[in-house]
Design a protein around this motif. Structure first.
Motif, mmCIF file in Angstrom:
data_model
loop_
_atom_site.group_PDB
_atom_site.id
_atom_site.type_symbol
_atom_site.label_atom_id
_atom_site.label_comp_id
_atom_site.label_asym_id
_atom_site.label_seq_id
_atom_site.Cartn_x
_atom_site.Cartn_y
_atom_site.Cartn_z
ATOM 1 N N GLY A 50 -6.960 -2.154 2.600
ATOM 2 C CA GLY A 50 -5.268 -1.485 2.770
ATOM 3 C C GLY A 50 -4.557 -2.435 1.966
ATOM 4 O O GLY A 50 -3.534 -3.223 1.616
ATOM 5 N N GLY A 51 -3.933 -1.502 1.257
ATOM 6 C CA GLY A 51 -3.316 -1.680 -0.606
ATOM 7 C C GLY A 51 -2.153 -0.726 -0.609
ATOM 8 O O GLY A 51 -1.552 -0.405 -1.443
ATOM 9 N N ASP A 99 -9.177 -0.372 0.062
ATOM 10 C CA ASP A 99 -9.086 0.861 0.277
ATOM 11 C C ASP A 99 -9.265 1.494 -0.932
ATOM 12 O O ASP A 99 -9.985 1.759 -1.498
ATOM 13 C CB ASP A 99 -7.115 0.601 -0.592
ATOM 14 C CG ASP A 99 -6.611 1.367 0.262
ATOM 15 O OD1 ASP A 99 -5.270 1.085 0.760
ATOM 16 O OD2 ASP A 99 -6.455 2.779 0.098
ATOM 17 N N ARG A 158 -7.836 3.926 -1.885
ATOM 18 C CA ARG A 158 -7.631 4.884 -2.860
ATOM 19 C C ARG A 158 -6.559 3.902 -3.766
ATOM 20 O O ARG A 158 -7.057 2.367 -3.332
ATOM 21 C CB ARG A 158 -5.897 5.637 -2.313
ATOM 22 C CG ARG A 158 -6.286 6.522 -1.983
ATOM 23 C CD ARG A 158 -4.834 6.894 -0.952
ATOM 24 N NE ARG A 158 -5.417 8.596 -0.616
ATOM 25 C CZ ARG A 158 -5.289 8.511 1.252
ATOM 26 N NH1 ARG A 158 -6.216 7.612 1.469
ATOM 27 N NH2 ARG A 158 -6.156 9.986 1.622
ATOM 28 N N PRO A 179 8.445 12.898 -0.630
ATOM 29 C CA PRO A 179 9.449 14.410 -0.515
ATOM 30 C C PRO A 179 9.969 14.953 -1.379
ATOM 31 O O PRO A 179 9.975 15.574 -1.421
ATOM 32 C CB PRO A 179 11.215 13.502 0.776
ATOM 33 C CG PRO A 179 9.941 12.402 1.875
ATOM 34 C CD PRO A 179 9.350 12.129 0.562
ATOM 35 N N ASN A 233 -3.639 2.956 13.184
ATOM 36 C CA ASN A 233 -5.262 3.221 12.615
ATOM 37 C C ASN A 233 -6.639 3.054 13.159
ATOM 38 O O ASN A 233 -6.396 1.829 14.618
ATOM 39 C CB ASN A 233 -5.280 2.271 11.758
ATOM 40 C CG ASN A 233 -6.062 2.202 10.496
ATOM 41 O OD1 ASN A 233 -7.175 2.524 10.737
ATOM 42 N ND2 ASN A 233 -5.459 2.688 8.810
ATOM 43 N N ALA A 289 0.057 -7.249 8.829
ATOM 44 C CA ALA A 289 1.571 -6.865 9.055
ATOM 45 C C ALA A 289 1.957 -5.368 8.895
ATOM 46 O O ALA A 289 1.011 -4.656 8.388
ATOM 47 C CB ALA A 289 1.963 -7.071 7.765
ATOM 48 N N PRO A 349 8.948 0.075 12.574
ATOM 49 C CA PRO A 349 7.660 0.342 11.166
ATOM 50 C C PRO A 349 8.475 1.222 10.413
ATOM 51 O O PRO A 349 7.632 2.513 10.115
ATOM 52 C CB PRO A 349 6.420 1.706 11.625
ATOM 53 C CG PRO A 349 7.093 2.175 13.036
ATOM 54 C CD PRO A 349 8.477 1.251 13.335
ATOM 55 N N GLN A 393 11.098 -0.851 4.673
ATOM 56 C CA GLN A 393 11.797 -1.632 4.566
ATOM 57 C C GLN A 393 10.927 -3.927 5.074
ATOM 58 O O GLN A 393 10.982 -4.476 4.927
ATOM 59 C CB GLN A 393 12.841 -1.792 4.533
ATOM 60 C CG GLN A 393 14.231 -1.982 4.477
ATOM 61 C CD GLN A 393 15.312 -1.711 5.298
ATOM 62 O OE1 GLN A 393 15.983 -3.363 5.840
ATOM 63 N NE2 GLN A 393 15.599 -0.454 5.320
ATOM 64 N N ALA A 451 7.757 -3.799 5.924
ATOM 65 C CA ALA A 451 6.543 -3.664 5.269
ATOM 66 C C ALA A 451 5.515 -4.661 4.394
ATOM 67 O O ALA A 451 5.359 -5.187 3.507
ATOM 68 C CB ALA A 451 5.449 -2.435 5.482
HETATM 69 C C1 FAD Z 1 7.005 10.252 3.342
HETATM 70 C C2 FAD Z 1 7.499 9.255 3.860
HETATM 71 C C3 FAD Z 1 8.595 8.433 3.239
HETATM 72 C C4 FAD Z 1 8.565 7.800 4.258
HETATM 73 N N1 FAD Z 1 10.076 7.003 3.570
HETATM 74 C C5 FAD Z 1 10.756 6.223 4.112
HETATM 75 C C6 FAD Z 1 11.940 4.821 3.716
HETATM 76 O O1 FAD Z 1 12.629 6.135 3.207
HETATM 77 N N2 FAD Z 1 12.493 4.047 3.552
HETATM 78 C C7 FAD Z 1 11.803 3.301 4.635
HETATM 79 O O2 FAD Z 1 11.865 2.026 5.052
HETATM 80 N N3 FAD Z 1 10.020 3.518 5.227
HETATM 81 C C8 FAD Z 1 9.724 4.706 4.569
HETATM 82 N N4 FAD Z 1 8.291 5.208 4.656
HETATM 83 C C9 FAD Z 1 7.724 4.531 6.126
HETATM 84 C C10 FAD Z 1 6.956 3.899 5.346
HETATM 85 O O3 FAD Z 1 6.345 4.149 4.027
HETATM 86 C C11 FAD Z 1 5.935 2.835 5.819
HETATM 87 O O4 FAD Z 1 6.671 2.388 7.001
HETATM 88 C C12 FAD Z 1 5.264 1.821 5.080
HETATM 89 O O5 FAD Z 1 3.787 2.989 3.990
HETATM 90 C C13 FAD Z 1 4.397 1.315 5.664
HETATM 91 O O6 FAD Z 1 3.041 0.392 5.020
HETATM 92 P P1 FAD Z 1 1.882 0.364 5.698
HETATM 93 O O7 FAD Z 1 1.521 -1.819 3.990
HETATM 94 O O8 FAD Z 1 2.435 -0.780 6.954
HETATM 95 O O9 FAD Z 1 0.964 0.981 5.300
HETATM 96 P P2 FAD Z 1 0.640 2.026 4.322
HETATM 97 O O10 FAD Z 1 1.559 1.763 3.639
HETATM 98 O O11 FAD Z 1 0.347 3.138 4.669
HETATM 99 O O12 FAD Z 1 -0.544 1.228 3.949
HETATM 100 C C14 FAD Z 1 -1.511 0.985 4.493
HETATM 101 C C15 FAD Z 1 -2.930 1.591 2.747
HETATM 102 O O13 FAD Z 1 -4.033 0.963 3.554
HETATM 103 C C16 FAD Z 1 -5.149 2.054 3.535
HETATM 104 N N5 FAD Z 1 -6.277 2.559 5.291
HETATM 105 C C17 FAD Z 1 -5.748 3.153 5.977
HETATM 106 N N6 FAD Z 1 -7.265 2.514 6.366
HETATM 107 C C18 FAD Z 1 -8.164 1.930 5.986
HETATM 108 C C19 FAD Z 1 -9.552 0.805 5.547
HETATM 109 N N7 FAD Z 1 -9.985 1.868 7.005
HETATM 110 N N8 FAD Z 1 -9.946 0.060 4.869
HETATM 111 C C20 FAD Z 1 -9.092 0.049 4.425
HETATM 112 N N9 FAD Z 1 -8.123 0.618 3.332
HETATM 113 C C21 FAD Z 1 -7.696 1.398 4.535
HETATM 114 C C22 FAD Z 1 -4.380 3.068 3.434
HETATM 115 O O14 FAD Z 1 -5.125 4.083 2.171
HETATM 116 C C23 FAD Z 1 -3.305 2.619 3.343
HETATM 117 O O15 FAD Z 1 -3.063 2.547 0.438
HETATM 118 C C24 FAD Z 1 7.767 6.517 4.633
HETATM 119 C C25 FAD Z 1 6.900 6.974 4.966
HETATM 120 C C26 FAD Z 1 6.508 8.237 4.864
HETATM 121 C C27 FAD Z 1 5.366 8.540 6.030
#
Ligand code: FAD
Length: 483
Positions: free
Chosen positions: A8-9, A35, A37, A47, A267, A305, A326, A329, A331
């Motif tokens: 996951g990237g 990933d 993507r 948004p 997930n 993480a 979650p 900030q 992540a």
């Molecule tokens: C519209 C929106 C607005 C937000 N605004 C805020 C904000 O203003 N402030 C804030 O603090 N947080 C905000 N968040 C929350 C924040 O974006 C998430 O908490 C954060 O992205 C989590 O990071 P992550 O790395 O855990 O997951 P993600 O950033 O979701 O990354 C997960 C990655 O894993 C990949 N993946 C999934 N499954 C697999 C698999 N099986 N194999 C390989 N890769 C995989 C996905 O393609 C993705 O690239 C917002 C979220 C959304 C949706």
């Protein structure tokens, strides 16, 4: 050389790989990132993409460009057998691969949580990926074009009706931004009036924005209502079948754009397809140092993480402890800590626990409108909105992206936001097929089949395939598989 695999990237994965590239010696370990993507999505800007204030591609950070030392595999990890240090990867093309590793970092995030409500699977869209934000923006813009050609009445009103389900942070931001776009569009459509806009925000709880205190949350409801929106608190979506919304409070209306942002769930690859331990919510049990395991026993070579992990919150003063929220900030910072800990571990040094005190919450409610809260400090309106933009433009990774986003905002100060819908990119061959079919019909009728477009270059006819080769399947295929 040890092989580090990052699953996951997104936020946490991108920052882990980015920092590993900076910290690891070239002979120390190789890093592979998987990933589906090839880009990291800066979700807090989605948004604003929905509102046409940010260009879609500017919120997508290219993994290939910004992680030059990382081996990128575009595909999904579908199974993790940590006992044998093997991950199964389903690439975009070709057969599934078994990927051996020494150390695994799982940062696959969460997926949108849905319920089997009639009509939702057919019509609703989430806002987690850039494609969804773009499609929602284009649907709203196209609805205005269509409504402008209709006489006032129920059909026209339906086209101008939007429902957002979920009054959490994301739902409120998307709702506020879409309302802001719709209101701004009216000045370009003399035929339409503000009374015809029908915007509904639906929230199951009796309040929105659980991330802020009760009074600022109530202020946001009043603020949205003043802008003409309806906020349904304590209500849930019962049905969305055939574009007709039925809420649990009895409200019914015809709807055009339905956005579903009612939370996340674990997930599937984390919850069901690994031998690593997960909690009841399907999140990895993670220690304060971000290793998977319990406080007493860490599982060797496994780290997690971000949104797919339950990370103990060392900054929390709640009795019994709690887990980090979650959000981005955490992540980002967890990704950075993870990279440092992996390097320390490889070099036989001590790893450190993750600890972060929240910087507060800031949300956009549309152009020039926002809300910020840090402990008891609450800021509302344009200043909070500026803080939102200022924080996020600094937070989006890489200077290249910061500059692109800021330049579009700067241009909008003079020319306003872009209001062109590109919904037709979802059917890019439609015109071509129509032209080819027309040629076929003309040929069958014995008419000349030269291109009809005036000024078409001389070589154009040679590039058009024989219309007889375009079967019904080609046409159906091109419609059901956009792009
Ligand atoms: C519209 C929106 C607005 C937000 N605004 C805020 C904000 O203003 N402030 C804030 O603090 N947080 C905000 N968040 C929350 C924040 O974006 C998430 O908490 C954060 O992205 C989590 O990071 P992550 O790395 O855990 O997951 P993600 O950033 O979701 O990354 C997960 C990655 O894993 C990949 N993946 C999934 N499954 C697999 C698999 N099986 N194999 C390989 N890769 C995989 C996905 O393609 C993705 O690239 C917002 C979220 C959304 C949706």
């Amino acid at each position: 050389m040890r092989k580090v695999l990052v699953v996951g990237g997104g936020y946490a994965g991108f920052y882990t790989a980015w920092k590993l590239e900076k910290k690891l010696r070239t002979d120390e370990a190789s890093v592979t990132l998987v990933d589906p993507r090839p880009y990291m999505t800066y979700q807090p800007f989605l948004p604003e993409v929905t509102a046409g204030s940010i260009e879609a591609r500017h919120v997508a950070v290219s993994l290939r460009r910004h992680l030059p030392r990382t081996h990128l595999i575009v595909g999904s990890v579908v199974h993790i057998d940590h006992a044998h240090r093997l991950a199964n990867v389903r690439p975009a093309d070709g057969p599934e691969q078994e990927l051996p590793y020494d150390t695994i970092v799982i940062t696959a995030g969460a997926v949108t949580r849905t319920f089997p409500i009639p009509g939702v699977a057919d019509d609703a869209i989430g806002i987690k990926y850039v494609e969804e934000a773009v499609a929602t923006r284009d649907r709203l813009l196209t609805a205005f074009e269509r409504a402008a050609t209709l006489p006032p009445g129920p059909e026209r009103r339906k086209l101008l009706t939007v429902t957002v389900v979920g009054g959490g942070f994301t739902g409120v931001e998307v709702f506020g931004e879409m309302l802001s776009l719709a209101t701004a569009l009216l000045k370009h459509y003399a035929e339409l009036s503000v009374d015809e806009l029908d915007f509904h925000l639906v929230e199951l709880r009796d309040r929105i924005l659980p991330e802020v205190a009760a009074e600022p949350a109530r202020w946001v409801v009043r603020h949205l209502e003043k802008r003409g929106a309806r906020v349904h608190l304590g209500a849930s979506l019962v049905s969305a079948k055939n574009d007709h919304i039925l809420l649990s409070d009895g409200t019914e209306y015809d709807n055009h754009v339905l956005v579903w942002v009612a939370g996340n769930q674990s997930n599937p690859v984390v919850a069901r397809h690994t031998d690593l331990p997960v909690d009841r919510a399907g999140l990895f049990r993670v220690r304060t140092d971000l290793r998977i395991g319990t406080p007493d026993a860490a599982i060797p070579d496994a780290w997690a993480a971000g949104d797919n992990a339950a990370v103990p919150d060392l900054a929390s003063d709640s009795p019994g402890g709690s887990f980090t929220v979650p959000n981005a900030q955490h992540a980002v910072r967890q990704g950075k800590r993870l990279a440092k800990n992996i390097v320390a571990d490889l070099r036989g040094r001590k790893v450190k626990p993750y600890r972060h005190h929240s910087l507060g919450t800031v949300a956009t409610l549309g152009l020039g409108k926002g809300i910020f809260q840090y402990r008891r400090i609450v800021i509302k309106g344009p200043l909070a909105w500026l803080m939102h933009r200022g924080y996020h433009v600094l937070a989006i990774p890489t200077w290249e992206r910061k500059v692109r986003v800021a330049l579009v905002w700067a241009a909008a100060l003079f020319y306003g936001r872009d209001i062109v819908s590109l919904l037709s990119v979802q059917h890019p061959r439609a015109e071509f097929i129509a032209a080819s079919l027309g040629a076929r019909q003309r040929r069958e009728a014995g008419e000349p089949t030269e291109p009809v477009a005036a000024g078409a270059p001389a070589h154009f006819p040679a590039q058009v395939p024989d219309p007889h080769e375009l079967t019904g399947d080609h046409i159906a295929g091109s419609r059901s598989h956009p792009g």
